[in-house]
Design a protein around this motif. Structure first.
Motif, short mmCIF file in Angstrom:
data_model
loop_
_atom_site.label_atom_id
_atom_site.label_comp_id
_atom_site.label_asym_id
_atom_site.label_seq_id
_atom_site.Cartn_x
_atom_site.Cartn_y
_atom_site.Cartn_z
N THR A 31 0.82 -1.21 0.00
CA THR A 31 0.00 0.00 0.00
C THR A 31 0.85 1.27 0.00
N TYR A 32 2.16 1.10 -0.08
CA TYR A 32 3.08 2.24 -0.08
C TYR A 32 3.70 2.45 -1.46
N ASN A 33 3.83 3.70 -1.85
CA ASN A 33 4.67 4.05 -2.98
C ASN A 33 6.12 3.95 -2.51
N VAL A 34 6.99 3.47 -3.36
CA VAL A 34 8.37 3.25 -2.96
C VAL A 34 9.32 3.82 -4.01
N ALA A 35 10.39 4.39 -3.54
CA ALA A 35 11.38 4.97 -4.46
C ALA A 35 12.79 4.66 -3.99
N TRP A 36 13.70 4.75 -4.93
CA TRP A 36 15.13 4.70 -4.65
C TRP A 36 15.72 6.06 -4.97
N PHE A 37 16.55 6.53 -4.05
CA PHE A 37 17.33 7.74 -4.25
C PHE A 37 18.80 7.40 -4.03
N ARG A 38 19.67 8.26 -4.49
CA ARG A 38 21.09 8.05 -4.24
C ARG A 38 21.76 9.38 -3.94
N GLN A 39 22.83 9.27 -3.18
CA GLN A 39 23.57 10.47 -2.82
C GLN A 39 25.05 10.17 -2.83
N GLY A 42 29.25 14.95 -1.26
CA GLY A 42 29.26 16.33 -1.68
C GLY A 42 28.19 16.71 -2.68
N LYS A 43 27.28 15.78 -2.95
CA LYS A 43 26.23 16.06 -3.94
C LYS A 43 24.85 15.94 -3.30
N GLU A 44 23.87 16.43 -4.00
CA GLU A 44 22.50 16.35 -3.52
C GLU A 44 21.93 14.95 -3.71
N ARG A 45 20.86 14.68 -3.00
CA ARG A 45 20.19 13.40 -3.13
C ARG A 45 19.41 13.39 -4.44
N ASP A 46 19.64 12.40 -5.26
CA ASP A 46 19.02 12.31 -6.58
C ASP A 46 18.00 11.18 -6.65
N PHE A 47 16.95 11.43 -7.37
CA PHE A 47 15.92 10.43 -7.62
C PHE A 47 16.46 9.40 -8.62
N VAL A 48 16.21 8.13 -8.34
CA VAL A 48 16.69 7.06 -9.22
C VAL A 48 15.53 6.31 -9.87
N ALA A 49 14.54 5.92 -9.07
CA ALA A 49 13.42 5.17 -9.61
C ALA A 49 12.31 5.12 -8.57
N ALA A 50 11.08 4.97 -9.04
CA ALA A 50 9.94 4.86 -8.13
C ALA A 50 8.93 3.89 -8.71
N ILE A 51 8.14 3.31 -7.82
CA ILE A 51 7.11 2.38 -8.24
C ILE A 51 5.87 2.64 -7.41
N GLY A 52 4.72 2.63 -8.07
CA GLY A 52 3.47 2.85 -7.39
C GLY A 52 3.01 1.63 -6.62
N ARG A 53 1.93 1.81 -5.88
CA ARG A 53 1.44 0.74 -5.01
C ARG A 53 1.15 -0.54 -5.77
N SER A 54 0.51 -0.41 -6.91
CA SER A 54 0.11 -1.60 -7.65
C SER A 54 1.26 -2.22 -8.41
N GLY A 55 2.33 -1.48 -8.57
CA GLY A 55 3.47 -1.98 -9.30
C GLY A 55 3.42 -1.76 -10.79
N ASP A 56 2.32 -1.23 -11.28
CA ASP A 56 2.20 -1.04 -12.74
C ASP A 56 2.60 0.35 -13.18
N ILE A 57 2.95 1.22 -12.23
CA ILE A 57 3.43 2.55 -12.58
C ILE A 57 4.86 2.69 -12.05
N THR A 58 5.78 2.99 -12.93
CA THR A 58 7.17 3.20 -12.53
C THR A 58 7.70 4.47 -13.18
N TYR A 59 8.65 5.09 -12.52
CA TYR A 59 9.30 6.29 -13.02
C TYR A 59 10.80 6.15 -12.82
N SER A 60 11.54 6.72 -13.74
CA SER A 60 13.00 6.83 -13.55
C SER A 60 13.50 7.91 -14.49
N PRO A 61 14.55 8.61 -14.12
CA PRO A 61 15.09 9.67 -14.98
C PRO A 61 15.80 9.07 -16.19
#
Length: 124
Positions: A31-39, A42-61
C-alpha cells in the motif's frame, strides 16, 4: 512506523550489475509508494526510480532509465532495483524510501520512511 532495510550494495567494475533490495517491516508494504534515491559525497540526493502501489506505474530519470529497473514483490514486502551496465558515476549511497501519500513519486521530501542506505561503488 515502517522500517526499511536495504541490501545488495557492493563494489563492482564498470559495466557490471547489482541488484538492490528494500525490505519492509510491515505486511502492508504493497500500500506504499516506494522509491530509490542516491547520494554521492558532496552532492544532492538524486531520484533514481519509483514504483506505485500496484506496481504497474514506474518512473525513472533518463540518466538511468535504460539501465535500471524497479520492481516489487507484494508477497515478500520487497522492492528491488536491478542495475545494469553500471558506471563510475553511479557510485553513491542508495536509499529506499516509502510513503502512502507521495504524489509525484520523484521528490525526496514526499517520503516519510527511509532506510539507512547501501553503498554502491563502481570502479573504472
Amino acid at each position: 512506523q515502517v522500517e526499511l532495510v536495504e541490501s545488495g550494495g557492493g563494489l563492482v567494475q564498470a559495466g557490471g550489475s547489482l541488484r538492490l533490495s528494500c525490505a519492509a517491516s510491515v505486511l502492508t508494504f504493497s500500500t506504499y509508494n516506494v522509491a530509490w534515491f542516491r547520494q554521492a559525497p558532496g552532492k544532492e540526493r538524486d531520484f533514481v526510480a519509483a514504483i506505485g502501489r500496484s506496481g504497474d506505474i514506474t518512473y525513472s530519470p533518463d540518466s538511468v532509465k535504460a539501465r535500471f529497473t524497479i520492481s516489487r514483490d507484494a508477497a515478500k514486502s520487497t522492492v528491488d532495483l536491478q542495475m545494469n551496465n553500471l558506471a563510475p558515476e553511479d557510485t553513491a549511497i542508495y536509499y529506499c524510501a516509502a510513503d502512502r501519500r507521495a504524489i509525484t513519486l520523484t521528490r525526496w521530501n514526499e517520503y516519510r520512511y527511509w532506510g539507512q542506505g547501501t553503498q554502491v561503488t563502481v570502479s573504472s
